[in-house]
Motif scaffolding. Structure first.
Motif, PDB file in Angstrom:
ATOM      1  N   ASP A 117      37.855  52.411  37.823  1.00  0.00           N
ATOM      2  CA  ASP A 117      36.741  52.943  38.624  1.00  0.00           C
ATOM      3  C   ASP A 117      35.489  53.126  37.763  1.00  0.00           C
ATOM      4  N   LYS A 120      33.878  49.755  37.081  1.00  0.00           N
ATOM      5  CA  LYS A 120      33.128  49.257  38.241  1.00  0.00           C
ATOM      6  C   LYS A 120      31.808  50.012  38.405  1.00  0.00           C
ATOM      7  N   LYS A 124      28.043  48.450  38.218  1.00  0.00           N
ATOM      8  CA  LYS A 124      27.029  48.723  39.242  1.00  0.00           C
ATOM      9  C   LYS A 124      25.703  49.156  38.611  1.00  0.00           C
ATOM     10  N   GLU A 178      26.763  41.198  38.347  1.00  0.00           N
ATOM     11  CA  GLU A 178      27.612  42.348  38.687  1.00  0.00           C
ATOM     12  C   GLU A 178      28.930  41.915  39.330  1.00  0.00           C
ATOM     13  N   HIS A 182      32.781  43.074  38.295  1.00  0.00           N
ATOM     14  CA  HIS A 182      33.711  43.735  39.221  1.00  0.00           C
ATOM     15  C   HIS A 182      35.043  42.980  39.223  1.00  0.00           C
ATOM     16  N   ALA A 185      36.902  43.923  36.066  1.00  0.00           N
ATOM     17  CA  ALA A 185      37.495  45.259  36.224  1.00  0.00           C
ATOM     18  C   ALA A 185      38.741  45.194  37.097  1.00  0.00           C
ATOM     19  N   ASP A 186      38.649  44.491  38.209  1.00  0.00           N
ATOM     20  CA  ASP A 186      39.781  44.406  39.151  1.00  0.00           C
ATOM     21  C   ASP A 186      40.974  43.670  38.555  1.00  0.00           C
TER      22      ASP A 186
END
Length: 223
Positions: A117, A120, A124, A178, A182, A185-186
Motif C-alpha cells: 500500500d 502504491k 501516486k 505511474e 503500480h 507494487a502489485d
C-alpha cells in the motif's frame, strides 16, 4: 542523484561516505578505472582521512573498488555483477520464504500488505525514494522473519549494494509512468499468496516466478 539522507540516520561518517560513493560508482558517475583519492574525498566531505579509509575498506570488501598503493581504483558493477547479485538474492529469499512454510504468517502478511500500500501511495505521489525504501523493506522483512542467523549475515553482506541498485532501478522505473509502478507494487502480492498458502512447493514456484520476472525487468532497466 543524491543518496537519500533519511537512509543514513544512525550511520557512522564512514558508512555515510561509503553510501554516497557506492551510489556514484554503481551509477557510473565515477567510472571503472578511475582512481579515488583519500585526500580529495576527505576535502569533499569536510572530514579527516580516517572515515574515508573506513568507507574505502567497505567498498573494497564489496568488490566495487580495488585498494592499491596509488589509491583506490574503481572496479564498478557491470550487468553481469548485478545478475550475480540477483542470483544471491534469489538463493537467500527462496530459502527464507521456504523456512516460513507451515508457520502462522498472518502478522507478517499484514505488514507486507501495508508495504505494498505504501509503494502504491509513493507511486501516486511520484516519490521514487519512498517506493524504493518500501520495496527493499518488503524483502528484508521476509529475510529477517526467517530467523536464520547465517542467512541474515549473508543478507547483510549484500544489503548496501541491494539498496543502491533498487534505488537506481526504481528511479528508472518511475520514468515509465505511474501505471508501471503500480504493476511493480502489485507483483509483490504473488509473494504474499505463496506465504499465505503455507506450502513449500507453492512458495518455491512463486519465488522462482517473481525472480524470473525481476531479472527481465532488471535487464531492461540497466540497458
Amino acid at each position: 542523484m543524491q543518496y537519500p539522507s533519511a537512509w543514513l540516520q544512525g550511520a557512522s561518517l564512514g558508512e555515510s561516505i561509503a553510501s554516497r560513493l557506492r551510489l556514484q560508482i554503481i551509477n557510473e558517475e565515477i567510472k571503472p578505472g578511475e582512481v579515488i583519492s583519500e585526500n580529495r574525498v576527505a576535502e569533499t566531505f569536510g572530514t579527516s582521512r580516517s572515515p574515508v579509509r573506513e568507507a574505502l575498506k567497505m567498498l573494497a570488501g564489496e568488490g566495487l573498488i580495488r585498494l592499491e598503493r596509488m589509491g583506490a581504483v574503481v572496479v564498478g558493477l557491470n550487468l553481469e555483477d548485478v545478475k550475480e547479485l540477483y542470483d544471491v538474492r534469489y538463493l537467500i529469499e527462496s530459502f527464507a520464504q521456504q523456512r516460513l512454510a507451515g508457520r502462522d504468517n498472518a502478522a507478517l502478511v499484514s505488514q507486507l500488505e501495508q508495504g505494498i500500500d505504501r509503494m502504491k501511495l509513493a507511486a501516486k505521489h511520484g516519490d521514487y525514494v519512498e517506493f524504493a525504501y518500501q520495496d527493499f523493506s518488503f524483502h528484508e522483512r521476509i529475510v529477517t522473519e526467517a530467523r536464520h542467523t547465517r542467512i541474515l549475515h549473508l543478507w547483510n553482506s549484500i544489503r548496501p549494494i541491494v539498496m543502491t541498485v533498487i534505488l537506481l532501478t526504481t528511479e528508472q522505473g518511475f520514468k515509465q509512468g505511474e501505471e508501471r509502478m503500480h504493476w511493480v507494487a502489485d507483483k509483490h502480492r504473488m509473494v504474499i499468496e505463496g506465504l499465505r498458502s503455507g506450502s513449500a512447493d507453492k512458495i518455491r514456484e512463486v519465488v522462482k516466478a517473481y525472480f524470473d520476472d525481476s531479472g527481465e525487468t532488471l535487464n531492461r532497466s540497466l540497458h
